[in-house]
Design a protein around this motif. Structure first.
Motif, PDB file in Angstrom:
ATOM      1  N   VAL A 110       0.882  -1.157   0.000  1.00  0.00           N
ATOM      2  CA  VAL A 110       0.000   0.000   0.000  1.00  0.00           C
ATOM      3  C   VAL A 110       0.921   1.208   0.000  1.00  0.00           C
ATOM      4  O   VAL A 110       1.807   1.339   0.832  1.00  0.00           O
ATOM      5  CB  VAL A 110      -1.002   0.006   1.177  1.00  0.00           C
ATOM      6  CG1 VAL A 110      -0.320   0.075   2.519  1.00  0.00           C
ATOM      7  CG2 VAL A 110      -2.006   1.132   1.030  1.00  0.00           C
ATOM      8  N   ASP A 111       0.742   2.075  -0.995  1.00  0.00           N
ATOM      9  CA  ASP A 111       1.643   3.212  -1.200  1.00  0.00           C
ATOM     10  C   ASP A 111       0.938   4.501  -0.790  1.00  0.00           C
ATOM     11  O   ASP A 111       0.933   4.868   0.378  1.00  0.00           O
ATOM     12  CB  ASP A 111       2.095   3.239  -2.663  1.00  0.00           C
ATOM     13  CG  ASP A 111       3.232   4.202  -2.934  1.00  0.00           C
ATOM     14  OD1 ASP A 111       3.342   5.230  -2.249  1.00  0.00           O
ATOM     15  OD2 ASP A 111       4.026   3.932  -3.847  1.00  0.00           O
ATOM     16  N   THR A 112       0.281   5.159  -1.719  1.00  0.00           N
ATOM     17  CA  THR A 112      -0.424   6.399  -1.398  1.00  0.00           C
ATOM     18  C   THR A 112      -1.797   6.140  -0.790  1.00  0.00           C
ATOM     19  O   THR A 112      -2.377   7.022  -0.178  1.00  0.00           O
ATOM     20  CB  THR A 112      -0.610   7.265  -2.659  1.00  0.00           C
ATOM     21  OG1 THR A 112      -1.444   6.555  -3.579  1.00  0.00           O
ATOM     22  CG2 THR A 112       0.726   7.607  -3.293  1.00  0.00           C
ATOM     23  N   GLY A 113      -2.321   4.944  -0.988  1.00  0.00           N
ATOM     24  CA  GLY A 113      -3.638   4.592  -0.465  1.00  0.00           C
ATOM     25  C   GLY A 113      -4.761   4.742  -1.462  1.00  0.00           C
ATOM     26  O   GLY A 113      -5.899   4.397  -1.160  1.00  0.00           O
ATOM     27  N   THR A 130      -1.417  -6.330   3.412  1.00  0.00           N
ATOM     28  CA  THR A 130      -0.335  -6.118   2.456  1.00  0.00           C
ATOM     29  C   THR A 130       0.971  -6.577   3.097  1.00  0.00           C
ATOM     30  O   THR A 130       1.086  -6.624   4.323  1.00  0.00           O
ATOM     31  CB  THR A 130      -0.197  -4.638   2.033  1.00  0.00           C
ATOM     32  OG1 THR A 130       0.126  -3.848   3.179  1.00  0.00           O
ATOM     33  CG2 THR A 130      -1.476  -4.120   1.398  1.00  0.00           C
ATOM     34  N   VAL A 131       1.920  -6.885   2.254  1.00  0.00           N
ATOM     35  CA  VAL A 131       3.226  -7.283   2.766  1.00  0.00           C
ATOM     36  C   VAL A 131       3.966  -6.045   3.261  1.00  0.00           C
ATOM     37  O   VAL A 131       4.509  -6.029   4.357  1.00  0.00           O
ATOM     38  CB  VAL A 131       4.037  -8.043   1.696  1.00  0.00           C
ATOM     39  CG1 VAL A 131       5.370  -8.520   2.271  1.00  0.00           C
ATOM     40  CG2 VAL A 131       3.240  -9.221   1.134  1.00  0.00           C
ATOM     41  N   GLU A 147       6.902  -1.729   7.351  1.00  0.00           N
ATOM     42  CA  GLU A 147       6.633  -0.356   6.928  1.00  0.00           C
ATOM     43  C   GLU A 147       7.925   0.240   6.386  1.00  0.00           C
ATOM     44  O   GLU A 147       8.997   0.059   6.978  1.00  0.00           O
ATOM     45  CB  GLU A 147       6.119   0.506   8.080  1.00  0.00           C
ATOM     46  CG  GLU A 147       5.751   1.906   7.632  1.00  0.00           C
ATOM     47  CD  GLU A 147       5.018   2.718   8.688  1.00  0.00           C
ATOM     48  OE1 GLU A 147       4.718   3.884   8.416  1.00  0.00           O
ATOM     49  OE2 GLU A 147       4.761   2.194   9.786  1.00  0.00           O
ATOM     50  N   VAL A 148       7.818   0.916   5.254  1.00  0.00           N
ATOM     51  CA  VAL A 148       8.948   1.616   4.654  1.00  0.00           C
ATOM     52  C   VAL A 148       8.575   3.078   4.488  1.00  0.00           C
ATOM     53  O   VAL A 148       7.397   3.425   4.466  1.00  0.00           O
ATOM     54  CB  VAL A 148       9.353   0.994   3.286  1.00  0.00           C
ATOM     55  CG1 VAL A 148       9.810  -0.443   3.452  1.00  0.00           C
ATOM     56  CG2 VAL A 148       8.220   1.096   2.280  1.00  0.00           C
ATOM     57  N   SER A 149       9.565   3.946   4.368  1.00  0.00           N
ATOM     58  CA  SER A 149       9.286   5.369   4.215  1.00  0.00           C
ATOM     59  C   SER A 149       8.584   5.652   2.891  1.00  0.00           C
ATOM     60  O   SER A 149       8.670   4.867   1.944  1.00  0.00           O
ATOM     61  CB  SER A 149      10.587   6.173   4.312  1.00  0.00           C
ATOM     62  OG  SER A 149      11.444   5.844   3.241  1.00  0.00           O
ATOM     63  N   GLN A 150       7.897   6.762   2.843  1.00  0.00           N
ATOM     64  CA  GLN A 150       7.117   7.114   1.652  1.00  0.00           C
ATOM     65  C   GLN A 150       8.003   7.273   0.418  1.00  0.00           C
ATOM     66  O   GLN A 150       7.571   6.994  -0.685  1.00  0.00           O
ATOM     67  CB  GLN A 150       6.318   8.406   1.909  1.00  0.00           C
ATOM     68  CG  GLN A 150       5.170   8.615   0.956  1.00  0.00           C
ATOM     69  CD  GLN A 150       4.076   7.570   1.109  1.00  0.00           C
ATOM     70  OE1 GLN A 150       3.686   7.208   2.201  1.00  0.00           O
ATOM     71  NE2 GLN A 150       3.581   7.074  -0.010  1.00  0.00           N
TER      72      GLN A 150
END
Length: 173
Positions: A110-113, A130-131, A147-150
């Motif tokens: 999941v990136d921007t949503g 999500t992974v 979780e990774v930074s945006q």
């Protein structure tokens, strides 16, 4: 929103390469968490990125009904408007009571949503996993592993190829 073409440097702002082995381990870790939440009637993969993790998760959970929701949002260089290319089948929708209850939605990231919000509108009561998750999209996900930074660009194993890397002493970065 106008399409923005990203350069290779922008996409790799903070590179996070993921090997097949690591991705499989992360999918199994996701499954361990989901096993405590289920059971689920069906797995719904968000294509295309959700296909591989959905297969692994469905196998590990023993779920035989796997469906897809196909949403196009961006290719490897640009992001545009969302488009539902294929919804879930009537049979799968019925399993989820029309709202997704008892269904498990799986995606790689999941990136921007934006995609997550669209899927939540379609299946508001489904469990969304999500992974990987980035901060903007994280509130939409019920379960994730890392979780990774945006500004991180995840290089998934199906998007990369093995190649020779010269030794650092030869000037490699």
């Amino acid at each position: 929103m106008a399409d923005k073409t990203l350069s290779a440097e922008e996409r790799a702002g903070r590179a996070f390469p993921v090997s097949w082995d690591q991705f499989h381990r992360d999918c199994r870790a996701l499954t361990w968490r989901l096993n405590e939440i289920g059971p689920f009637h069906a797995v719904v993969a968000i294509t295309r990125g959700g296909l591989v993790p959905a297969a692994i998760v469905a196998r590990e959970l023993g779920v035989r009904v796997i469906d897809t929701i196909c949403i196009a949002s961006y290719d490897h260089t640009k992001q545009g408007e969302l488009q539902v290319l294929k919804g879930i089948s009537a049979d799968t929708a019925q399993l989820g009571g029309g709202t997704g209850k008892g269904l498990l939605i799986v995606d790689d990231l999941v990136d921007t949503g934006k995609t997550g919000r669209m899927v939540r509108e379609i299946l508001p009561d489904a469990h969304f996993a999500t992974v990987y998750a980035k901060p903007k999209g994280r509130p939409l996900v019920d379960t994730f592993i890392t979780e990774v930074s945006q500004d991180t660009w995840i290089f998934f194993p199906w998007d990369t190829a093995l190649s020779f890397a010269p030794p650092l002493r030869d000037g490699a970065a």
